[in-house]
Design an enzyme around this catalytic site. Sequence first.
Site, PDB file in Angstrom:
ATOM      1  N   ARG A  33      -3.483   7.528   9.243  1.00 18.82           N
ATOM      2  CA  ARG A  33      -2.033   7.530   9.071  1.00 18.82           C
ATOM      3  C   ARG A  33      -1.416   8.230  10.277  1.00 18.82           C
ATOM      4  O   ARG A  33      -1.954   9.228  10.769  1.00 18.82           O
ATOM      5  CB  ARG A  33      -1.630   8.253   7.781  1.00 18.82           C
ATOM      6  CG  ARG A  33      -1.824   7.432   6.520  1.00 18.82           C
ATOM      7  CD  ARG A  33      -0.822   6.285   6.474  1.00 18.82           C
ATOM      8  NE  ARG A  33      -0.960   5.434   5.301  1.00 18.82           N
ATOM      9  CZ  ARG A  33      -1.657   4.325   5.261  1.00 18.82           C
ATOM     10  NH1 ARG A  33      -2.340   3.931   6.330  1.00 18.82           N
ATOM     11  NH2 ARG A  33      -1.690   3.581   4.170  1.00 18.82           N
ATOM     12  N   HIS A  82      -0.803  -1.160  14.540  1.00 21.33           N
ATOM     13  CA  HIS A  82      -1.276  -1.051  13.147  1.00 21.33           C
ATOM     14  C   HIS A  82      -1.989  -2.341  12.714  1.00 21.33           C
ATOM     15  O   HIS A  82      -1.631  -2.982  11.724  1.00 21.33           O
ATOM     16  CB  HIS A  82      -0.107  -0.749  12.207  1.00 21.33           C
ATOM     17  CG  HIS A  82      -0.540  -0.093  10.933  1.00 21.33           C
ATOM     18  ND1 HIS A  82       0.237   0.808  10.254  1.00 21.33           N
ATOM     19  CD2 HIS A  82      -1.685  -0.182  10.220  1.00 21.33           C
ATOM     20  CE1 HIS A  82      -0.396   1.240   9.170  1.00 21.33           C
ATOM     21  NE2 HIS A  82      -1.571   0.643   9.135  1.00 21.33           N
ATOM     22  N   GLU A 132       6.989   3.444  12.739  1.00 21.44           N
ATOM     23  CA  GLU A 132       6.510   2.097  13.046  1.00 21.44           C
ATOM     24  C   GLU A 132       7.598   1.078  12.738  1.00 21.44           C
ATOM     25  O   GLU A 132       8.233   1.163  11.682  1.00 21.44           O
ATOM     26  CB  GLU A 132       5.247   1.785  12.241  1.00 21.44           C
ATOM     27  CG  GLU A 132       4.070   2.680  12.606  1.00 21.44           C
ATOM     28  CD  GLU A 132       2.782   2.310  11.868  1.00 21.44           C
ATOM     29  OE1 GLU A 132       2.784   1.292  11.128  1.00 21.44           O
ATOM     30  OE2 GLU A 132       1.791   3.032  12.017  1.00 21.44           O
TER      31      GLU A 132
END
Length: 315
Positions: free
Chosen positions: A224, A272, A253
């Site tokens: 994370r 990601h 993000e």
Amino acid sequence: MPTPTLLVLDAEPLPRLGRLTGRARIEHTDAAHLAERLPRADVLLVWDFTSRAVRDAWPGEGPRPRWVHTASAGVDHLMCPELAASDAVVTNARGVFDQPIAEYVAALVLAMAKDLPRTLELQRERTWRHRESHRIAGSRAVVVGSGPIGRAIAHTLGALGITTALVGRAARSGVHGPEDLDRLLARADWVVAAAPLTDETRGMFDARRFGLMQPSARFVNIGRGQLVVEDALAEALAKRWIAGAALDVFEAEPLPADSPLWGAQDLIVSPHMSGDIIGWRDELGSQFVELFEQWSAGEPLRNVVDKQRGYVPGH
């Protein structure tokens, strides 16, 4: 038993739920209408696992679903005190992303050890420049996070000849406890963050921890974004406290265009994507359908999250 209502917090493309035709009343919602539709749902499928809408909608009025499933490994995006205190069962997508993420970490380790980013830059410049690269076999890694993803990473790195230590929430057979982390960091060539986001792990990789690492060490985060103090990492790279890093997750993000991380020295930035192989959404949909069949039959569900800890316990 009445036909249960399944509410899906949508994201494109939508999940394939054809196997549930006639077995569930399927409704779809966006984040803006989630709160008003929650009271009539028996099951909530959080297909949009980037949304924090559940955290906002759950504390509202009326009944709440008996079961919440998120199509992700992490649950921090949906967990709020009211959900944690409720009788609702929460499950996650554990098992879908383990090996793809492990392969991605191995690819990053190989890329950094063999200086592949610089090779591609020199190719674009049409420059022939011989260099030497690092041997991977015999090096040491620390993987922080001893769940299925962390274990898959350790296994895959082991296949490359890397001696890997796992660090978990508590010491047990084959796993170090948090009290060993600083000592292991000081000896590691590779440090991989694969922990869930909890109060204990938030910001755990800060200036002090980067200062403990060897100047030759490289850091990878596929857990994370909030595990890392990003300014501290940028400083560690700029001052050569560590040799390089790769981030697949970030505090914000998408990563803002003006973020200094884009230009940080010896940093690989990816959007990601470490667990997202071709067909991953179909795997997530199939997993949910299988869980729904268990739930409908009154069988114990797999992947039940400890709502206080924030992950599936027992490993």
